[in-house]
Design a protein around this motif. Structure first.
Motif, PDB file in Angstrom:
ATOM      1  N   ASP A 144       6.193  18.239   0.793  1.00 20.34           N
ATOM      2  CA  ASP A 144       5.806  18.233  -0.621  1.00 20.34           C
ATOM      3  C   ASP A 144       6.627  17.832  -1.704  1.00 20.34           C
ATOM      4  O   ASP A 144       6.455  17.315  -2.880  1.00 20.34           O
ATOM      5  CB  ASP A 144       4.753  19.240  -0.947  1.00 20.34           C
ATOM      6  CG  ASP A 144       5.455  20.653  -1.062  1.00 20.34           C
ATOM      7  OD1 ASP A 144       6.619  20.784  -0.663  1.00 20.34           O
ATOM      8  OD2 ASP A 144       4.815  21.648  -1.692  1.00 20.34           O
ATOM      9  N   ARG A 145       8.006  18.296  -1.513  1.00 21.78           N
ATOM     10  CA  ARG A 145       9.041  18.014  -2.482  1.00 21.78           C
ATOM     11  C   ARG A 145      10.307  18.425  -2.061  1.00 21.78           C
ATOM     12  O   ARG A 145      10.287  19.075  -0.968  1.00 21.78           O
ATOM     13  CB  ARG A 145       8.865  19.001  -3.784  1.00 21.78           C
ATOM     14  CG  ARG A 145       8.956  20.488  -3.252  1.00 21.78           C
ATOM     15  CD  ARG A 145       8.734  21.151  -4.760  1.00 21.78           C
ATOM     16  NE  ARG A 145       8.881  22.774  -4.365  1.00 21.78           N
ATOM     17  CZ  ARG A 145       8.031  23.444  -4.146  1.00 21.78           C
ATOM     18  NH1 ARG A 145       6.809  22.945  -3.990  1.00 21.78           N
ATOM     19  NH2 ARG A 145       8.164  24.765  -3.916  1.00 21.78           N
TER      20      ARG A 145
ATOM     21  N   HIS B 212       8.300  12.614  -0.441  1.00 26.69           N
ATOM     22  CA  HIS B 212       7.524  11.861  -1.608  1.00 26.69           C
ATOM     23  C   HIS B 212       5.942  11.441  -0.891  1.00 26.69           C
ATOM     24  O   HIS B 212       5.722  10.422  -0.697  1.00 26.69           O
ATOM     25  CB  HIS B 212       7.995  10.716  -2.151  1.00 26.69           C
ATOM     26  CG  HIS B 212       9.204  10.997  -2.981  1.00 26.69           C
ATOM     27  ND1 HIS B 212      10.672  10.595  -2.505  1.00 26.69           N
ATOM     28  CD2 HIS B 212       9.361  11.813  -3.973  1.00 26.69           C
ATOM     29  CE1 HIS B 212      11.443  10.911  -3.240  1.00 26.69           C
ATOM     30  NE2 HIS B 212      10.777  11.586  -4.296  1.00 26.69           N
ATOM     31  N   PRO B 213       5.247  12.631  -0.534  1.00 26.94           N
ATOM     32  CA  PRO B 213       3.966  12.150   0.262  1.00 26.94           C
ATOM     33  C   PRO B 213       2.906  11.256  -0.718  1.00 26.94           C
ATOM     34  O   PRO B 213       2.375  10.425   0.123  1.00 26.94           O
ATOM     35  CB  PRO B 213       3.309  13.708   0.359  1.00 26.94           C
ATOM     36  CG  PRO B 213       3.952  14.548  -0.768  1.00 26.94           C
ATOM     37  CD  PRO B 213       5.246  13.927  -0.940  1.00 26.94           C
ATOM     38  N   ASP B 214       3.112  11.307  -2.078  1.00 25.92           N
ATOM     39  CA  ASP B 214       2.077  10.544  -2.550  1.00 25.92           C
ATOM     40  C   ASP B 214       2.636   8.801  -2.606  1.00 25.92           C
ATOM     41  O   ASP B 214       1.766   8.143  -2.610  1.00 25.92           O
ATOM     42  CB  ASP B 214       2.060  10.829  -4.340  1.00 25.92           C
ATOM     43  CG  ASP B 214       3.665  10.823  -4.708  1.00 25.92           C
ATOM     44  OD1 ASP B 214       4.733  11.279  -4.167  1.00 25.92           O
ATOM     45  OD2 ASP B 214       3.843  10.519  -6.121  1.00 25.92           O
ATOM     46  N   LYS B 215       3.966   8.658  -2.510  1.00 21.76           N
ATOM     47  CA  LYS B 215       4.344   7.185  -2.199  1.00 21.76           C
ATOM     48  C   LYS B 215       4.018   6.705  -0.868  1.00 21.76           C
ATOM     49  O   LYS B 215       3.619   5.397  -0.849  1.00 21.76           O
ATOM     50  CB  LYS B 215       6.052   7.213  -2.271  1.00 21.76           C
ATOM     51  CG  LYS B 215       6.298   7.437  -3.986  1.00 21.76           C
ATOM     52  CD  LYS B 215       7.691   7.245  -4.090  1.00 21.76           C
ATOM     53  CE  LYS B 215       8.176   7.352  -5.407  1.00 21.76           C
ATOM     54  NZ  LYS B 215       9.633   7.156  -5.706  1.00 21.76           N
TER      55      LYS B 215
ATOM     56  N   ASP C  15       0.933  -1.261  -0.097  1.00 22.24           N
ATOM     57  CA  ASP C  15      -0.062   0.161   0.035  1.00 22.24           C
ATOM     58  C   ASP C  15       0.777   1.382  -0.056  1.00 22.24           C
ATOM     59  O   ASP C  15       0.382   2.332  -0.343  1.00 22.24           O
ATOM     60  CB  ASP C  15      -1.070  -0.060   1.364  1.00 22.24           C
ATOM     61  CG  ASP C  15      -1.882  -1.035   1.176  1.00 22.24           C
ATOM     62  OD1 ASP C  15      -2.204  -1.487   0.059  1.00 22.24           O
ATOM     63  OD2 ASP C  15      -2.514  -1.442   2.384  1.00 22.24           O
ATOM     64  N   HIS C  16       2.041   1.183   0.192  1.00 22.66           N
ATOM     65  CA  HIS C  16       2.899   2.457   0.573  1.00 22.66           C
ATOM     66  C   HIS C  16       4.396   1.945  -0.023  1.00 22.66           C
ATOM     67  O   HIS C  16       5.414   1.640   0.323  1.00 22.66           O
ATOM     68  CB  HIS C  16       3.205   2.721   1.864  1.00 22.66           C
ATOM     69  CG  HIS C  16       2.106   3.031   2.801  1.00 22.66           C
ATOM     70  ND1 HIS C  16       1.508   3.916   2.938  1.00 22.66           N
ATOM     71  CD2 HIS C  16       1.361   2.185   3.652  1.00 22.66           C
ATOM     72  CE1 HIS C  16       0.475   4.043   3.562  1.00 22.66           C
ATOM     73  NE2 HIS C  16       0.098   2.867   4.052  1.00 22.66           N
TER      74      HIS C  16
ATOM     75  N   CYS D 183      13.507   6.320   2.676  1.00 20.96           N
ATOM     76  CA  CYS D 183      12.263   6.947   3.477  1.00 20.96           C
ATOM     77  C   CYS D 183      12.487   6.545   4.777  1.00 20.96           C
ATOM     78  O   CYS D 183      12.331   5.395   4.963  1.00 20.96           O
ATOM     79  CB  CYS D 183      10.982   6.639   2.754  1.00 20.96           C
ATOM     80  SG  CYS D 183       9.679   7.642   3.508  1.00 20.96           S
TER      81      CYS D 183
ATOM     82  N   PRO E 224      -0.815  13.424   3.245  1.00 20.11           N
ATOM     83  CA  PRO E 224      -0.583  14.625   2.722  1.00 20.11           C
ATOM     84  C   PRO E 224       0.581  15.400   3.371  1.00 20.11           C
ATOM     85  O   PRO E 224       1.105  14.995   4.488  1.00 20.11           O
ATOM     86  CB  PRO E 224      -1.989  15.414   3.427  1.00 20.11           C
ATOM     87  CG  PRO E 224      -2.219  14.590   4.481  1.00 20.11           C
ATOM     88  CD  PRO E 224      -1.889  13.462   4.137  1.00 20.11           C
TER      89      PRO E 224
ATOM     90  N   GLY F 294       1.371   7.941   0.749  1.00 15.54           N
ATOM     91  CA  GLY F 294       0.059   7.892   0.929  1.00 15.54           C
ATOM     92  C   GLY F 294      -0.443   8.872   2.035  1.00 15.54           C
ATOM     93  O   GLY F 294      -1.467   8.845   2.795  1.00 15.54           O
TER      94      GLY F 294
END
Length: 87
Positions: free
Chosen positions: A31-32, A57-60, A10-11, A17, A64, A62
């Motif tokens: 955010d970057r 990498h917040p998208d990786k 899921d992550h 990280c 915000p 999951g």
């Protein structure tokens, strides 16, 4: 030791990280990449100025971002045009 936040499919977090080795409350998410959380070449991780591990990498993972990096500064600012003179 507490369970890392990012575990399982899921992550899909990066290998470096902090979410793969620390619980959620032990790191911050930007955010970057930015100068506020520079890469430490000695151990291969990113940290804030106070030493808190940072994920960029917040998208990786999951999540915000809880810290927003400032907008990047332009590398080559365009100079203002010279004033025109009347003869």
């Amino acid at each position: 030791m507490e369970t890392p936040f990012a575990t399982g499919p899921d992550h899909p977090a990066c290998g470096i990280c902090p979410a793969t080795r620390l619980p959620r409350e032990a790191s911050v998410v930007y955010d970057r990449p930015s100068r506020q959380c520079p890469f430490n070449a000695a151990d291969g991780h990113r940290y804030t100025a106070d030493g808190t591990p940072a994920c960029v990498h917040p998208d990786k993972v999951g999540l915000p971002p809880d810290r927003i990096a400032p907008p990047p500064t332009p590398l080559d600012p365009t100079p203002e045009p010279a004033p025109r003179r009347r003869w």
